[in-house]
Design an enzyme around this catalytic site. Structure first.
Site, mmCIF file in Angstrom:
data_model
loop_
_atom_site.group_PDB
_atom_site.id
_atom_site.type_symbol
_atom_site.label_atom_id
_atom_site.label_comp_id
_atom_site.label_asym_id
_atom_site.label_seq_id
_atom_site.Cartn_x
_atom_site.Cartn_y
_atom_site.Cartn_z
ATOM 1 N N SER A 47 -1.763 1.444 0.905
ATOM 2 C CA SER A 47 -2.575 2.168 -0.069
ATOM 3 C C SER A 47 -1.670 3.171 -0.776
ATOM 4 C CB SER A 47 -3.713 2.911 0.642
ATOM 5 O OG SER A 47 -4.373 3.804 -0.245
ATOM 6 N N TYR A 59 -7.287 8.199 7.283
ATOM 7 C CA TYR A 59 -6.910 6.976 6.579
ATOM 8 C C TYR A 59 -5.488 7.095 6.039
ATOM 9 C CZ TYR A 59 -7.177 3.261 3.028
ATOM 10 O OH TYR A 59 -6.952 2.146 2.260
#
Length: 264
Positions: free
Chosen positions: A141, A154
């Site tokens: 990401s 995350y």
């Protein structure tokens, strides 16, 4: 490496990026192994690929449960006798403030996004070394490159993937094993709907940024092109990609902007 007639194992294949990858890669006569927790959804994706179904195998697994992953890897290899490429796409996101988030939620995110991913990799490495080649692609990401509010756990899990696979890339270079890190920005999937809240429940809300993100099929076409070019790392998204460079070259300005950014 042209992704044509290859054996490709995709995790997180039951929806979103994984589903789109499966549908696109099936068109090029690749043999696919589709993995995720929900076998029913995997079979749905398999049927949507619209090709010879004997070239697509289903292997349900849970990345949060590391114990069976060695046997799952052996089963994946047994389907077609080899694996050319594994795409680590399985994962879970988060939408909660760090101070409010239970440590159990942080642990679950790390278990799925990091430990499950590296466990499969370690179990697959002997096969790659034996055959003298292999390609590992990891869907990270942009927050694997920088952190933003509401995504502390995350972001930590994605940062950890970069540390591990950057080190591994150097270690397996002589074995002709390639590693590609893919860093998506806002992609139009259900990732925010399935994201964990502070207590571990599903958010069940589509982020505005996610809803306005890059269409998933456009993203996966760019991702496949990056894999074929054997890129070590690629950032794919809209204007949010520039934050990677802003963080690197103007960190103080980045910190000021990210405090005010609408990230949920």
């Amino acid at each position: 490496m042209k992704l044509n007639g290859k054996v490709i194992w995709i995790t997180g294949a039951s929806s979103g990026i994984g589903e789109s990858l499966a549908i696109q890669l099936a068109k090029s006569e690749n043999k696919l192994i589709l993995s995720a927790r929900m076998e029913e959804e995997l079979n749905r994706v398999k049927n949507e690929c619209g090709v010879d179904l004997s070239n697509i195998q289903i292997l349900a697994l849970d990345l949060a449960d590391s114990e069976p992953l060695k046997a799952k890897t052996e089963a994946a290899i047994a389907f077609f006798g080899t694996i050319d490429l594994i795409i680590h796409n399985g994962g879970i996101s988060q939408r909660s403030l760090a101070a409010d988030t239970k440590v159990s939620v942080d642990r679950k995110i790390m278990e799925v996004n990091y430990f499950g991913t590296i466990a499969l990799t370690k179990h697959l490495l002997p096969q790659f070394k034996k055959q003298g080649y292999g390609h590992i692609t990891v869907v990270s990401s942009l927050v694997g490159k920088f952190g933003t509010p509401y995504r502390s756990g995350y972001a930590a899990s994605k940062h950890a993937l970069h540390g591990f696979f950057d080190a591994l890339r150097a270690e397996v270079y002589q074995d002709s094993i390639k590693i590609t890190m893919v860093c998506p920005g806002f992609i139009r999937t259900n990732v925010s709907i399935n994201a964990l809240t502070a207590t571990g429940e599903k958010l069940n809300v589509m982020d505005e940024a996610q809803a306005n993100g890059m269409p998933v099929d456009k993203f996966t076409r760019k991702m496949i092109a990056a894999i074929e070019k054997e890129k070590t790392e690629v950032n794919i998204g809209g204007r949010e990609v520039y934050a990677v460079y802003l963080k690197r070259f103007m960190p103080s300005l980045f910190n000021m902007i990210v405090r005010k950014a609408k990230v949920r």
